[in-house]
Design a protein around this motif. Sequence first.
Motif, PDB file in Angstrom:
ATOM      1  N   THR A  17      36.712  48.446  49.336  1.00 27.75           N
ATOM      2  CA  THR A  17      35.517  49.037  49.934  1.00 27.75           C
ATOM      3  C   THR A  17      34.736  49.833  48.897  1.00 27.75           C
ATOM      4  OG1 THR A  17      36.547  49.123  52.108  1.00 27.75           O
ATOM      5  CG2 THR A  17      34.679  50.604  51.735  1.00 27.75           C
ATOM      6  N   GLU A  18      35.459  50.606  48.094  1.00 29.49           N
ATOM      7  CA  GLU A  18      34.814  51.394  47.038  1.00 29.49           C
ATOM      8  C   GLU A  18      34.120  50.490  46.028  1.00 29.49           C
ATOM      9  OE1 GLU A  18      36.318  53.798  43.135  1.00 29.49           O
ATOM     10  OE2 GLU A  18      37.490  54.074  44.975  1.00 29.49           O
ATOM     11  N   VAL A  19      34.787  49.426  45.625  1.00 31.50           N
ATOM     12  CA  VAL A  19      34.209  48.485  44.665  1.00 31.50           C
ATOM     13  C   VAL A  19      32.970  47.823  45.270  1.00 31.50           C
ATOM     14  CG1 VAL A  19      34.658  46.210  43.637  1.00 31.50           C
ATOM     15  CG2 VAL A  19      36.317  48.035  43.340  1.00 31.50           C
ATOM     16  N   ALA A  20      33.066  47.412  46.525  1.00 31.24           N
ATOM     17  CA  ALA A  20      31.942  46.739  47.180  1.00 31.24           C
ATOM     18  C   ALA A  20      30.724  47.659  47.289  1.00 31.24           C
ATOM     19  CB  ALA A  20      32.357  46.248  48.563  1.00 31.24           C
ATOM     20  N   ALA A  21      30.963  48.942  47.461  1.00 33.06           N
ATOM     21  CA  ALA A  21      29.852  49.895  47.567  1.00 33.06           C
ATOM     22  C   ALA A  21      29.146  50.101  46.230  1.00 33.06           C
ATOM     23  CB  ALA A  21      30.363  51.236  48.100  1.00 33.06           C
ATOM     24  N   ARG A  22      29.864  49.890  45.132  1.00 34.39           N
ATOM     25  CA  ARG A  22      29.296  50.110  43.791  1.00 34.39           C
ATOM     26  C   ARG A  22      28.524  48.923  43.259  1.00 34.39           C
ATOM     27  NH1 ARG A  22      34.600  51.751  41.595  1.00 34.39           N
ATOM     28  NH2 ARG A  22      34.541  49.697  40.689  1.00 34.39           N
ATOM     29  N   ALA A  42      29.419  38.343  43.698  1.00 34.72           N
ATOM     30  CA  ALA A  42      30.113  37.894  42.489  1.00 34.72           C
ATOM     31  C   ALA A  42      30.583  39.102  41.675  1.00 34.72           C
ATOM     32  CB  ALA A  42      29.206  36.999  41.646  1.00 34.72           C
ATOM     33  N   ASP A  43      29.767  40.132  41.592  1.00 31.23           N
ATOM     34  CA  ASP A  43      30.183  41.337  40.871  1.00 31.23           C
ATOM     35  C   ASP A  43      31.315  42.062  41.587  1.00 31.23           C
ATOM     36  OD1 ASP A  43      28.418  40.906  38.793  1.00 31.23           O
ATOM     37  OD2 ASP A  43      26.861  42.225  39.616  1.00 31.23           O
ATOM     38  N   VAL A  69      36.961  43.514  41.753  1.00 31.18           N
ATOM     39  CA  VAL A  69      38.290  43.460  42.371  1.00 31.18           C
ATOM     40  C   VAL A  69      39.292  42.966  41.336  1.00 31.18           C
ATOM     41  CG1 VAL A  69      39.712  42.311  44.128  1.00 31.18           C
ATOM     42  CG2 VAL A  69      37.472  43.228  44.755  1.00 31.18           C
ATOM     43  N   GLY A  70      38.911  41.948  40.563  1.00 28.04           N
ATOM     44  CA  GLY A  70      39.779  41.470  39.481  1.00 28.04           C
ATOM     45  C   GLY A  70      40.069  42.570  38.468  1.00 28.04           C
TER      46      GLY A  70
END
Length: 191
Positions: free
Chosen positions: A70-75, A80-81, A86-87
């Motif tokens: 969730t944190e990554v998706a918000a940034r 694709a990014d 996530v990787g």
Amino acid sequence: MGDRSPARSRLLGTASRLFYTEGLHSVGIDRIVAEAQVTRATLYRHFPSKDHLVVAYLREVDKAVRAKVTEVAAREESSADVVRAVGESIAADIRAPGFRGCAFLNAAAEYPDPAHPVHRTVLVHREWFLRTITDLMTHAGATAPDPAARHFVMLRDGAMAAGSLADPEPICRTLLRGVEGLLTYQDARVV
């Protein structure tokens, strides 16, 4: 006592540390009780059995992984990014001191019966992760998002297993190259 009791938190924190570093079956209730500095009665008031404690541990790990995604998706601006991030997050975990593999794969190895509550908890997490990656691959424009997501999960599983056994740097580089390849390879024949 509610779920926010200090004793419950100590029990879960102690059990989580021991379960991850030493294994689920090898850590006994007596050790957890002693290190958490609580009584057996307190443990059983919060967790009716060791299996309940193991499930609670895995649910905490699941919550942490979901929060990270969730944190990554918000940034990130594009799906694709998000997949790339996530990787990168997985690679960072593998590089972390004390990394001992995937808590879910470790649990599945120790609880192979698909009907066991611990194994079912593992499957719930894995199903969520696969759905999440499939959705991200779909939004990233993958022509075959389902196989691409399955490949991503396999890359993750392999990297986490290998990363606990060998130098993590080449493993992380391979993981990240594989993730990038999944984002750029648009052949629907991939199965």
